[in-house]
Design a protein around this motif. Structure first.
Motif, PDB file in Angstrom:
ATOM      1  N   LEU A 170       7.294   3.007   0.093  1.00  0.00           N
ATOM      2  CA  LEU A 170       7.236   4.473   0.635  1.00  0.00           C
ATOM      3  C   LEU A 170       6.452   5.400  -0.462  1.00  0.00           C
ATOM      4  N   THR A 171       6.683   4.990  -1.786  1.00  0.00           N
ATOM      5  CA  THR A 171       5.760   5.763  -2.721  1.00  0.00           C
ATOM      6  C   THR A 171       4.561   5.289  -2.498  1.00  0.00           C
ATOM      7  N   LYS A 208      19.941   6.752   6.914  1.00  0.00           N
ATOM      8  CA  LYS A 208      20.803   7.736   6.551  1.00  0.00           C
ATOM      9  C   LYS A 208      22.201   7.547   7.167  1.00  0.00           C
ATOM     10  N   LYS A 246      14.655  -3.022  -3.633  1.00  0.00           N
ATOM     11  CA  LYS A 246      13.404  -2.056  -4.415  1.00  0.00           C
ATOM     12  C   LYS A 246      12.285  -1.686  -3.364  1.00  0.00           C
ATOM     13  N   GLU A 279      11.675   1.727  -1.540  1.00  0.00           N
ATOM     14  CA  GLU A 279      11.214   2.684  -2.467  1.00  0.00           C
ATOM     15  C   GLU A 279       9.871   2.636  -2.880  1.00  0.00           C
ATOM     16  N   ALA A 311      10.111   3.694  10.762  1.00  0.00           N
ATOM     17  CA  ALA A 311       9.531   5.041  10.514  1.00  0.00           C
ATOM     18  C   ALA A 311       7.995   5.107  10.158  1.00  0.00           C
ATOM     19  N   TYR A 312       7.660   3.900   9.948  1.00  0.00           N
ATOM     20  CA  TYR A 312       6.167   3.608   9.504  1.00  0.00           C
ATOM     21  C   TYR A 312       5.397   3.710  10.899  1.00  0.00           C
ATOM     22  N   ASP A 360      24.221   4.906   5.339  1.00  0.00           N
ATOM     23  CA  ASP A 360      24.987   5.438   4.109  1.00  0.00           C
ATOM     24  C   ASP A 360      26.090   6.419   4.762  1.00  0.00           C
ATOM     25  N   GLU A 394      -4.364   2.579   7.129  1.00  0.00           N
ATOM     26  CA  GLU A 394      -5.368   3.441   6.782  1.00  0.00           C
ATOM     27  C   GLU A 394      -6.715   2.222   5.917  1.00  0.00           C
ATOM     28  N   ASN A 424       5.598   7.160  12.708  1.00  0.00           N
ATOM     29  CA  ASN A 424       4.879   8.147  11.964  1.00  0.00           C
ATOM     30  C   ASN A 424       3.194   7.506  11.962  1.00  0.00           C
ATOM     31  N   PHE A 432       2.874   4.342   0.095  1.00  0.00           N
ATOM     32  CA  PHE A 432       2.212   5.116   1.311  1.00  0.00           C
ATOM     33  C   PHE A 432       1.983   6.608   1.071  1.00  0.00           C
ATOM     34  N   ALA A 433       3.289   7.196   0.588  1.00  0.00           N
ATOM     35  CA  ALA A 433       3.134   8.891   0.125  1.00  0.00           C
ATOM     36  C   ALA A 433       1.932   9.187  -0.683  1.00  0.00           C
ATOM     37  N   ARG A 468       1.505   4.898  10.739  1.00  0.00           N
ATOM     38  CA  ARG A 468       0.972   4.585   9.434  1.00  0.00           C
ATOM     39  C   ARG A 468       0.546   3.253   9.640  1.00  0.00           C
ATOM     40  N   GLU A 517      14.497   6.724  13.208  1.00  0.00           N
ATOM     41  CA  GLU A 517      14.002   7.317  11.954  1.00  0.00           C
ATOM     42  C   GLU A 517      14.994   7.673  10.758  1.00  0.00           C
ATOM     43  N   ASN A 518      16.173   7.803  11.198  1.00  0.00           N
ATOM     44  CA  ASN A 518      17.186   8.068  10.171  1.00  0.00           C
ATOM     45  C   ASN A 518      18.323   7.239  10.362  1.00  0.00           C
TER      46      ASN A 518
END
Lengths: 324, 438
Positions: free
Chosen positions: B85-86, B401, B79, B82, B106-107, B404, B332, B110, B88-89, B112, B397-398
């Motif tokens: 990401l939520t 994906k 978890k 998820e 990815a962080y 999967d 941040e 980007n 940070f979004a 972050r 970054e992917n």
């Protein structure tokens, strides 16, 4: 959003006309207007809640779907118009999700409507243990989806109870029915689990509907010589139409939005492709791929599908309401 | 007049009471602000062994740094991606967290995350940090010359063997443990117990769904690659991929029926020693879990660890990929928070030997691999040698994906009866699309 001059000039005029009309209705005197005023007062909080938590997210999703937006990126989203929709409608993966969703919906909601009516009729016909049967049918609906999926994952494991029971009944020892492994079987398994969880819920709704039909009508039909089947077909079913429409639409919409069963099954090792419904695809597009623009476009397409099927149902069921 | 006197007395009393309350409130706020100046949130995945020691480190850190409060929050490892990401979004991410580098990258890309504050961590310079660690292990957290994380753990997977089950199948665990994937099939066929089609005891099963870590190396042994060296093309060497997919098809329920992703994960069953799995793929940390879950089995020493197998006709001798969890800091947050967070990270990571002995995590510093603690860990040499044969898992970054998509290709041949060639074509198209980000 793009602005159109003509549209903007019309909007303020119509808005003010609406306000003036509401003022006339709410603030003028007279009993009818007083009743209307109270009606507005009671409705406004739920309208506000619905607007904030339903309308606003829908419009926000529609707006976001017109942009390329990545969740973690600090760059400004780029406006791309309908490119997300074009990409999705050309994507074999998305069409697979539509297929999975439609197959699941048709395979689940039709049996659910039919069987919930059958179970409701069965419960109504009982002279004793009505409450027990109601509780027994309804109890899966109160379980959380995670608990339901966990229970069924254990049962559908190759060494689980599902294989043992079926092999015992069919006298086929040692056969693995591949509940979670085979493409067709995993789809049937998700339908079975969803049906098991929610059929009781709709049974209760049908029970309420059946209970609202006056007994005197059945008695009058019996007096005129109607048998059980005639009574059901010509009296019960037509008078149950509003409840049937409600159950049909609610169950269909719920099936179109299915997510947790498929998600938890894929987390438990089941193959993804056969049960990659739109909501699951949307989830992975958001969380795994972080493409919120594309995910928003998927959600709008799903919303349009739900609107279309609801309209279709209303059109199919449309006729004068039956009164006796 | 009496009432006027009373009311004016009452008014004075009220005024005094009001002023007194304001002073108390002001004092309380000032004192609390002075006492808890910095509050840090640390999100991490659940691990009971690590929770015990990290809670102690946090208490020690708070004592040594008055005015700092650390909230440690755990979530199931599945978890974490998820949740983070939520958060940070919504610009509400924690001060620090750790995840697999395939998720964390990815962080970094980007922007972050905050680059390392080497002084706060306890090093004289950036170069000193790189010099303290094994070569290349900090590369995944480095972007454009800046370092964005320090490894909580660098983990690779080898094969754990239950000697008792080997013996019960008439095998000698000292001689008959598999060295090749072909051996793995043969040994599993001897160990497996089935009731018709239903497997009651498996010899071995793969670490589904971690395909990047556990299965891409199999393709590399056959001469294939996930991504070309220039990073522009996905799925290299069709024949290698077809051989791998054919092997998995043979392994699954529609082939030799030796295992499947739909059975309970092998590593979950291994510790219990209930005669249902003989071998599983796991990391050094598994030993701590065996010791906790089943001390009798752990202390019996009737288990061992063997290297990651290699195909008989392998083109490359590659072991399983290793992956890392890196401690990273949210860019941040205020500078003061960032500095204090790096200080906390430095403090926690100064206990590398305890992380290893109590939790089984390897923090890949030169100091640790030369330490007696590391040398005394059972089978540490097996993990070390395999790590030298392997390389870091693919991160991009992917990468999630692409993982999967590999999963769907493997599932389609194992479970849905798809042909390896058909599954490969689909995988190539989708992986290329993911690599090019549409």
């Amino acid at each position: 959003m793009e602005e159109t001059g003509m549209g903007l000039r019309l909007i303020p005029a119509s808005f003010f006309m609406l306000i003036e009309d509401m003022k006339g209705r709410i603030f003028s005197s007279g009993i009818e207007h007083k009743k209307a005023r109270w009606g507005w007062i009671f409705i406004i909080p739920s309208l506000a809640f619905f607007s904030l938590f339903s309308f606003y997210p829908i419009f926000n999703a529609l707006y976001t779907s017109l942009f390329t937006k990545k969740l973690l990126s600090l760059a400004r989203p780029r406006f791309i118009g309908i490119d997300n929709y074009v990409y999705l409608l050309q994507s074999p993966d998305f069409w697979n999700s539509i297929r999975a969703t439609v197959v699941f919906t048709l395979g689940t909601f039709v049996p659910m409507v039919v069987f919930s009516l059958i179970f409701a009729l069965f419960i109504m016909s009982r002279k004793r243990f009505q409450k027990f049967f109601q509780m027994a049918y309804y109890s899966p609906a109160v379980l959380s989806s995670v608990v339901v999926a966990a229970i069924w994952l254990l049962m559908l494991d190759p060494r689980g109870l599902a294989n043992q029971w079926v092999n015992f009944i069919l006298n086929t020892p040692g056969i693995d029915h591949k509940w979670l492994a085979d493409s067709a079987m995993v789809q049937i398994s998700t339908m079975m689990v969803y049906f098991w969880k929610y059929v009781g819920y709709f049974t209760i709704i049908f029970l309420v509907g059946l209970g609202s039909i006056p007994k005197s009508i059945h008695e009058a039909a019996r007096t005129d010589g109607a048998g059980g089947w005639t009574d059901f077909w010509y009296i019960t079913l037509p008078l149950l139409k509003p409840t049937t429409v409600l159950v049909s639409i609610m169950s269909m919409l719920q099936c179109l939005k299915t997510f947790s069963t498929q998600y938890l099954f894929t987390q438990g090792g089941a193959p993804m492709e056969p049960i990659n419904v739109i909501t699951l695809n949307l989830y992975y597009t958001t969380i795994r791929d972080r493409s919120i623009g594309l995910a928003s476009a998927m959600s709008i397409i799903l919303f349009c599908m739900m609107l279309f099927f609801t309209w279709l149902q209303f059109k199919t069921f449309r006729s004068e309401e039956v009164h006796y | 007049m009496f009432y006027n006197d009373v009311s004016s007395m009452g008014g004075d009393m009220m005024k005094k009471l009001y002023i007194f309350s304001m002073m108390v409130l002001f004092f309380t706020v000032t004192v609390s602000a002075a006492v808890a100046e910095v509050e840090l949130t640390y999100w991490t995945h659940e691990d009971p062994n690590r929770t015990e020691i990290e809670n102690r480190y946090i208490k020690e850190f708070e004592t040594a740094n008055p005015g700092v409060k650390v909230n440690r929050v755990t979530s199931p490892s599945g978890k974490m991606a998820e949740k983070v990401l939520t958060a940070f979004a919504a610009n509400r991410g924690p001060d620090m967290f750790n995840m697999e580098i395939e998720q964390e990258y990815a962080y970094i890309v980007n922007r972050r995350l905050a680059p390392i504050d080497f002084k706060a961590v306890g090093y004289p310079s950036d170069k000193a940090i790189y010099d303290a660690y094994l070569p290349r292990v900090l590369d995944p957290a480095t972007l454009e010359g800046k370092l964005y994380g320090l490894p909580l753990e660098l983990t690779n997977w080898c094969i754990y063997v239950n000697d008792r089950i080997f013996k019960s199948a008439g095998l000698d665990p000292a001689k008959d443990t598999p060295k090749t994937w072909e051996d793995m099939v043969a040994v599993s066929e001897k160990i497996v117990i089935r009731e018709g089609q239903i497997i009651k005891r498996r010899g071995f099963d793969f670490r589904y769904p971690y395909y990047l870590v556990s299965m891409v190396p199999m393709v590399e042994q056959l001469g294939g690659k996930l991504i070309s060296d220039d990073g522009k093309k996905a799925i290299i060497n069709d024949q290698a991929w077809i051989k791998f997919l054919t092997f998995m098809k043979e392994w699954g329920p529609n082939g030799k029926n030796l295992g499947s992703p739909t059975y309970t994960p092998a590593r979950t069953l291994f510790n219990k020693d209930k005669n249902d799995i003989a071998m599983c793929e796991s990391g050094l940390y598994q030993q701590g879990r065996i010791s906790k879950d089943n001390p009798e089995f752990y202390n019996s020493k009737e288990w061992r660890v063997i290297p990651y197998p290699v195909f008989k006709n392998a083109v490359k001798n590659v072991a399983g990929n290793y992956y890392g969890h890196y401690f990273v800091v949210n860019a941040e947050k205020p500078k003061e928070n960032q500095q204090m967070t790096w200080k906390l990270i430095g403090y926690m990571l100064s206990h590398a030997e305890e992380y290893l002995s109590k939790v089984g995590l390897i923090q890949p510093t030169l100091k640790l691999v030369k330490s007696d603690t590391y040398k005394a860990m059972p089978y540490a040499n097996v993990f070390k040698e395999d790590m030298e044969r392997g390389h870091i898992v693919y991160y991009g970054e992917n990468s999630a994906k692409i993982q999967d998509q590999i999963r769907e290709a493997v599932e389609s041949v194992m479970l849905a009866g798809a042909s390896p060639e058909g599954a490969l074509e689909k995988l190539k198209r989708r992986a290329q699309e993911a690599l090019e980000e549409r």
